[in-house]
Design a protein around this motif. Sequence first.
Motif, PDB file in Angstrom:
ATOM      1  N   CYS A  59      -5.799 -10.140  10.819  1.00 46.77           N
ATOM      2  CA  CYS A  59      -5.680 -11.245   9.866  1.00 46.77           C
ATOM      3  C   CYS A  59      -5.088 -10.721   8.562  1.00 46.77           C
ATOM      4  O   CYS A  59      -5.526  -9.688   8.047  1.00 46.77           O
ATOM      5  CB  CYS A  59      -7.052 -11.862   9.602  1.00 46.77           C
ATOM      6  SG  CYS A  59      -7.017 -13.170   8.376  1.00 46.77           S
ATOM      7  N   ASN A  60      -4.098 -11.428   8.051  1.00 46.95           N
ATOM      8  CA  ASN A  60      -3.478 -11.053   6.787  1.00 46.95           C
ATOM      9  C   ASN A  60      -4.157 -11.809   5.652  1.00 46.95           C
ATOM     10  O   ASN A  60      -3.851 -12.959   5.377  1.00 46.95           O
ATOM     11  CB  ASN A  60      -1.976 -11.364   6.820  1.00 46.95           C
ATOM     12  CG  ASN A  60      -1.255 -10.818   5.598  1.00 46.95           C
ATOM     13  OD1 ASN A  60      -1.900 -10.316   4.660  1.00 46.95           O
ATOM     14  ND2 ASN A  60       0.056 -10.902   5.595  1.00 46.95           N
ATOM     15  N   GLY A  61      -5.097 -11.136   5.001  1.00 43.30           N
ATOM     16  CA  GLY A  61      -5.871 -11.794   3.953  1.00 43.30           C
ATOM     17  C   GLY A  61      -5.252 -11.637   2.584  1.00 43.30           C
ATOM     18  O   GLY A  61      -5.698 -12.251   1.618  1.00 43.30           O
ATOM     19  N   ASP A  62      -4.232 -10.778   2.483  1.00 45.64           N
ATOM     20  CA  ASP A  62      -3.645 -10.504   1.164  1.00 45.64           C
ATOM     21  C   ASP A  62      -2.181 -10.125   1.314  1.00 45.64           C
ATOM     22  O   ASP A  62      -1.841  -8.954   1.501  1.00 45.64           O
ATOM     23  CB  ASP A  62      -4.428  -9.358   0.501  1.00 45.64           C
ATOM     24  CG  ASP A  62      -3.829  -8.968  -0.840  1.00 45.64           C
ATOM     25  OD1 ASP A  62      -2.894  -9.659  -1.316  1.00 45.64           O
ATOM     26  OD2 ASP A  62      -4.284  -7.957  -1.410  1.00 45.64           O
ATOM     27  N   PRO A  63      -1.291 -11.111   1.232  1.00 44.23           N
ATOM     28  CA  PRO A  63       0.145 -10.823   1.415  1.00 44.23           C
ATOM     29  C   PRO A  63       0.702  -9.864   0.362  1.00 44.23           C
ATOM     30  O   PRO A  63       1.730  -9.246   0.587  1.00 44.23           O
ATOM     31  CB  PRO A  63       0.798 -12.200   1.304  1.00 44.23           C
ATOM     32  CG  PRO A  63      -0.298 -13.183   1.564  1.00 44.23           C
ATOM     33  CD  PRO A  63      -1.559 -12.531   1.062  1.00 44.23           C
ATOM     34  N   SER A  64       0.005  -9.706  -0.763  1.00 41.84           N
ATOM     35  CA  SER A  64       0.572  -8.846  -1.809  1.00 41.84           C
ATOM     36  C   SER A  64       0.519  -7.361  -1.447  1.00 41.84           C
ATOM     37  O   SER A  64       1.162  -6.545  -2.099  1.00 41.84           O
ATOM     38  CB  SER A  64      -0.142  -9.103  -3.146  1.00 41.84           C
ATOM     39  OG  SER A  64      -1.413  -8.486  -3.149  1.00 41.84           O
ATOM     40  N   ASN A  65      -0.222  -6.998  -0.396  1.00 46.38           N
ATOM     41  CA  ASN A  65      -0.242  -5.582   0.002  1.00 46.38           C
ATOM     42  C   ASN A  65       0.650  -5.310   1.209  1.00 46.38           C
ATOM     43  O   ASN A  65       0.666  -4.191   1.738  1.00 46.38           O
ATOM     44  CB  ASN A  65      -1.678  -5.109   0.282  1.00 46.38           C
ATOM     45  CG  ASN A  65      -2.311  -5.861   1.445  1.00 46.38           C
ATOM     46  OD1 ASN A  65      -1.608  -6.513   2.228  1.00 46.38           O
ATOM     47  ND2 ASN A  65      -3.618  -5.758   1.579  1.00 46.38           N
ATOM     48  N   ASP A  66       1.383  -6.307   1.678  1.00 49.20           N
ATOM     49  CA  ASP A  66       2.200  -6.134   2.887  1.00 49.20           C
ATOM     50  C   ASP A  66       3.284  -5.068   2.687  1.00 49.20           C
ATOM     51  O   ASP A  66       3.862  -4.960   1.596  1.00 49.20           O
ATOM     52  CB  ASP A  66       2.891  -7.454   3.266  1.00 49.20           C
ATOM     53  CG  ASP A  66       1.903  -8.511   3.754  1.00 49.20           C
ATOM     54  OD1 ASP A  66       0.682  -8.231   3.752  1.00 49.20           O
ATOM     55  OD2 ASP A  66       2.368  -9.603   4.133  1.00 49.20           O
ATOM     56  N   VAL A  67       3.545  -4.323   3.744  1.00 49.00           N
ATOM     57  CA  VAL A  67       4.690  -3.408   3.736  1.00 49.00           C
ATOM     58  C   VAL A  67       5.939  -4.271   3.597  1.00 49.00           C
ATOM     59  O   VAL A  67       6.028  -5.332   4.212  1.00 49.00           O
ATOM     60  CB  VAL A  67       4.754  -2.625   5.072  1.00 49.00           C
ATOM     61  CG1 VAL A  67       6.054  -1.825   5.178  1.00 49.00           C
ATOM     62  CG2 VAL A  67       3.539  -1.723   5.219  1.00 49.00           C
ATOM     63  N   PRO A 123      -3.270   1.815   1.443  1.00 49.00           N
ATOM     64  CA  PRO A 123      -3.175   0.700   0.486  1.00 49.00           C
ATOM     65  C   PRO A 123      -2.633  -0.593   1.117  1.00 49.00           C
ATOM     66  O   PRO A 123      -2.929  -1.678   0.637  1.00 49.00           O
ATOM     67  CB  PRO A 123      -2.212   1.214  -0.591  1.00 49.00           C
ATOM     68  CG  PRO A 123      -2.223   2.692  -0.436  1.00 49.00           C
ATOM     69  CD  PRO A 123      -2.523   2.995   0.992  1.00 49.00           C
ATOM     70  N   HIS A 124      -1.852  -0.448   2.172  1.00 47.72           N
ATOM     71  CA  HIS A 124      -1.356  -1.664   2.818  1.00 47.72           C
ATOM     72  C   HIS A 124      -2.466  -2.410   3.561  1.00 47.72           C
ATOM     73  O   HIS A 124      -2.302  -3.570   3.917  1.00 47.72           O
ATOM     74  CB  HIS A 124      -0.199  -1.336   3.760  1.00 47.72           C
ATOM     75  CG  HIS A 124       1.034  -0.919   3.026  1.00 47.72           C
ATOM     76  ND1 HIS A 124       1.697  -1.766   2.184  1.00 47.72           N
ATOM     77  CD2 HIS A 124       1.695   0.271   2.968  1.00 47.72           C
ATOM     78  CE1 HIS A 124       2.728  -1.132   1.651  1.00 47.72           C
ATOM     79  NE2 HIS A 124       2.745   0.112   2.106  1.00 47.72           N
ATOM     80  N   PHE A 125      -3.578  -1.726   3.804  1.00 44.96           N
ATOM     81  CA  PHE A 125      -4.769  -2.417   4.308  1.00 44.96           C
ATOM     82  C   PHE A 125      -5.693  -2.789   3.144  1.00 44.96           C
ATOM     83  O   PHE A 125      -6.665  -3.499   3.311  1.00 44.96           O
ATOM     84  CB  PHE A 125      -5.568  -1.536   5.279  1.00 44.96           C
ATOM     85  CG  PHE A 125      -4.919  -1.345   6.627  1.00 44.96           C
ATOM     86  CD1 PHE A 125      -3.852  -2.132   7.037  1.00 44.96           C
ATOM     87  CD2 PHE A 125      -5.406  -0.376   7.498  1.00 44.96           C
ATOM     88  CE1 PHE A 125      -3.271  -1.953   8.296  1.00 44.96           C
ATOM     89  CE2 PHE A 125      -4.832  -0.195   8.755  1.00 44.96           C
ATOM     90  CZ  PHE A 125      -3.770  -0.977   9.152  1.00 44.96           C
ATOM     91  N   TYR A 145       2.734  -6.387  10.420  1.00 46.01           N
ATOM     92  CA  TYR A 145       2.459  -7.822  10.359  1.00 46.01           C
ATOM     93  C   TYR A 145       1.643  -8.194   9.127  1.00 46.01           C
ATOM     94  O   TYR A 145       1.435  -9.368   8.865  1.00 46.01           O
ATOM     95  CB  TYR A 145       1.727  -8.272  11.624  1.00 46.01           C
ATOM     96  CG  TYR A 145       2.637  -8.382  12.836  1.00 46.01           C
ATOM     97  CD1 TYR A 145       3.091  -7.240  13.495  1.00 46.01           C
ATOM     98  CD2 TYR A 145       3.051  -9.618  13.313  1.00 46.01           C
ATOM     99  CE1 TYR A 145       3.925  -7.332  14.588  1.00 46.01           C
ATOM    100  CE2 TYR A 145       3.881  -9.726  14.420  1.00 46.01           C
ATOM    101  CZ  TYR A 145       4.323  -8.580  15.051  1.00 46.01           C
ATOM    102  OH  TYR A 145       5.144  -8.678  16.141  1.00 46.01           O
ATOM    103  N   GLY A 146       1.087  -7.203   8.470  1.00 45.10           N
ATOM    104  CA  GLY A 146       0.398  -7.507   7.213  1.00 45.10           C
ATOM    105  C   GLY A 146      -1.111  -7.680   7.311  1.00 45.10           C
ATOM    106  O   GLY A 146      -1.767  -7.951   6.310  1.00 45.10           O
ATOM    107  N   GLY A 147      -1.671  -7.529   8.487  1.00 45.54           N
ATOM    108  CA  GLY A 147      -3.128  -7.603   8.616  1.00 45.54           C
ATOM    109  C   GLY A 147      -3.788  -6.566   7.719  1.00 45.54           C
ATOM    110  O   GLY A 147      -3.205  -5.517   7.433  1.00 45.54           O
ATOM    111  N   ASP A 148      -5.004  -6.850   7.239  1.00 45.70           N
ATOM    112  CA  ASP A 148      -5.624  -5.956   6.265  1.00 45.70           C
ATOM    113  C   ASP A 148      -7.138  -6.158   6.182  1.00 45.70           C
ATOM    114  O   ASP A 148      -7.704  -6.994   6.899  1.00 45.70           O
ATOM    115  CB  ASP A 148      -4.968  -6.151   4.892  1.00 45.70           C
ATOM    116  CG  ASP A 148      -4.903  -7.622   4.507  1.00 45.70           C
ATOM    117  OD1 ASP A 148      -5.823  -8.365   4.891  1.00 45.70           O
ATOM    118  OD2 ASP A 148      -3.925  -8.022   3.828  1.00 45.70           O
ATOM    119  N   LEU A 149      -7.766  -5.369   5.320  1.00 40.39           N
ATOM    120  CA  LEU A 149      -9.228  -5.432   5.174  1.00 40.39           C
ATOM    121  C   LEU A 149      -9.673  -6.777   4.616  1.00 40.39           C
ATOM    122  O   LEU A 149     -10.703  -7.319   5.007  1.00 40.39           O
ATOM    123  CB  LEU A 149      -9.734  -4.313   4.253  1.00 40.39           C
ATOM    124  CG  LEU A 149      -9.471  -2.881   4.698  1.00 40.39           C
ATOM    125  CD1 LEU A 149     -10.126  -1.904   3.719  1.00 40.39           C
ATOM    126  CD2 LEU A 149      -9.980  -2.636   6.108  1.00 40.39           C
TER     127      LEU A 149
HETATM  128 CA    CA Z   1      -1.589  -7.999   3.959  1.00 45.05          CA
END
Ligand code: CA
Length: 686
Positions: free
Chosen positions: A139-147, A224-226, A178-182
């Motif tokens: 799940c991508n909870g924060d698009p601002s950390n996406d690669v 950091p991307h997570f 895909y941007g999934g993160d913590l």
């Molecule tokens: Ca993300």
Amino acid sequence: SILSAVFSDESPDYRFPSEPDCGDSVRIRLRVAKDSAERVILLFESITVGTMMYKIKSDDFFDYYEAGIICNENEVIYRFLIECPDGTKIAFDKSGVRADEHHVPDYNPAYAFRFIPGFHVPDWAKGAVQYQIFPDRFCNGDPSNDVVDNEYYYTVGHSKHIADWDALPGDTDIRCFYGGDLQGIIDKLDYLQDLGIEVLYLNPVFVSPSSHKYDCQDYEHIDPHFGVITDDMDHVMQAWEKHNGYAPKYIRRVTSEENLEKSDALFATLCQELHRRGMKIILDGVFNHCGSFNKWMDHEGIYLGKAGFQPGAYQSIHSPYRSYFHFNDSGNGRTPMYEGWWGYSTLPKLNYEDSPDLCEEVYKIAEKWLSPPYCIDGWRLDVAADLGHSTEFNHKFWQTFRDRVKAVNPNALIVAEHYGDPTAWLNGREWDSIMNYDAFMEPVTWFLTGMEKHSDSYRDDLYQNGSAFFGIMADKMSRFKYPSLMCAMNELSNHDHSRFLTRTNRMIGRITTLGSGAAAAGINKGVFREAVTIQMTWPGAPTVYYADEAGQVGWTDPDNRRTYPWGHEDQSLIDLHRDLIRLRRTLPVLKTGSIKPLLADYGRIAYARFNSDTRCIIAVNNTGNLTDFRLHVRDAGAPEGETFRCCIQTTQDGHLASNEVWGIVTDGVLTFNLPPFSSIVLSNAV
Ligand code: CA
Ligand code: ARE
């Protein structure tokens, strides 16, 4: 029958305590058909020495014999010998009953019951329902950390941001993000808790430039991307390129220490949030190898000359990390090639034998994440058996690892990735348990689908072969000591193999293409539901691979790493998981009860989970026909006239939790029928 009545196992009903400590007095029990035994003898490892067992109680159908022993620190190995009134002798061990005419039979000690005094695994892990997350895809909870596209260069090209969450993973998956993160995991904790999940297992989360992160760049920090990236990455990259004259090649170069700290803090928040909910978390410990861009190696020269960093092993023969790796020639320190795991230069093999410093660093890393503010609850160990170059060294390493881990938290879990016979490692001094391929994923896959778990070849000899299923299970499960069995990671799918739902495609024929259309066509959800029923009623720790419960499909790596289909989940499969997990958690017999096969033939199996007062009967019809089941449930301790109600029935179309009466035990037998591709869990306790 006299033979099928004979029973003992390692549950507390038949061995008490079931996990003895040194010095404990242990009661060992055997059940036989009433009045069928003249004498019962408990035979120890030395097969000529036995202890007489005494009848301690009887009921309408069975006599129970017991003997006590006091154990020292040595492994205790035992089996049973029954002498019948007509002079025949019967031997009993984990492989079942056998005629034993010669008293000292040619028996296989692998099937003996065994325990190692003092071997305990954490109670919370026994039978716990776990959920495995591949963080980039959940799940991508924060698009601002996406690669971002081209943020860095890795192996065969530049990093790629996959903006379309539903796009299929491609061949260049390693650098596709895909941007999934913590934050995404935190956002979905309500969902996971509602599903009934008790433990999260996360694939690697430490800094690394690949999407899978098995090539660790920095064990000290969360990627950091997570986690958190506060910089405007486009701006940072432009500034970097302007300053250096070429594009950045590596993530850590462009993210600040501040981002690392914030990312670690977000991970601490995740851990605390899980603990607040009574849930646990285990992390992937990839200690066999690191990534080539780890500061210890610095193959790419990215830390070279950077303030505060020592030269990496690839950069100088005088590197303090030189002994962390095995170089093929000592050369000038720049030209030689180092050993890579399975030959991958991106995965330099760590050389523990020659480097006590490295051992110490890795023990400290393990301790760090087990300690505040994170307090993770255990480690899943990648490629654990290959860690050292000699097996002897490996055993020593894992013994110390265990001691260090358990010193920080005696309730921490150590589960290793291991293919093949784990006996040597599950000796009470190294790992608690393993990812259970041999005694779970494979037999279930073979019986229900005939497919292999990771290649599109078949095991036709095992497909629909119920007796082979129980035979293989008994054989492979006998290698686990009881504590290890209770926390074995029982998965149907994971990040290294195809998804189970895709394997059911066998029903219409061979899968020839990778990807959605072909893999999704012809899947048999009825078969998948049967598999989940088995998983949630089998001894061990059932572990759901993220999105399996939502009906995600996928062939092997990289196709098995498709994203969680938020917004178009298969709700009926989610409901099935929730209902089966709830059942497992409300009927402790499904976690700790004895298990006994009741029926095995073409395409069908049935077994009981039982203790002295609760019984569950599980039956699976993996054929395309409606068939009758006649089960001798007296062997599971069911008294005459006992009523069994449905807990959950699965079919090709869905499942129902009806509570309906399904049968009453008559002459020791329970009779009912099941529709095509269906399964049922019955119990006397609902
Ligand atoms: Ca993300
Ligand atoms: C990537 C690509 C692959 C490609 C490969 C080479 O994804 O498609 O073939 O690169 O270019 C990690 C990543 C993988 C990555 C790999 C190498 O997750 O995606 O592959 O690194 O860069 C054996 C090992 C077992 C290992 C599996 C994968 O014994 O230890 O293979 N599993 C762990 C992790 C992996 C991880 C690594 C090890 C490396 O769980 O995810 O891979 O850190 C039989 C054999 C087993 C074999 C098993 C599976 O049953 O008995 O020995 O496991 O099949 O293939």
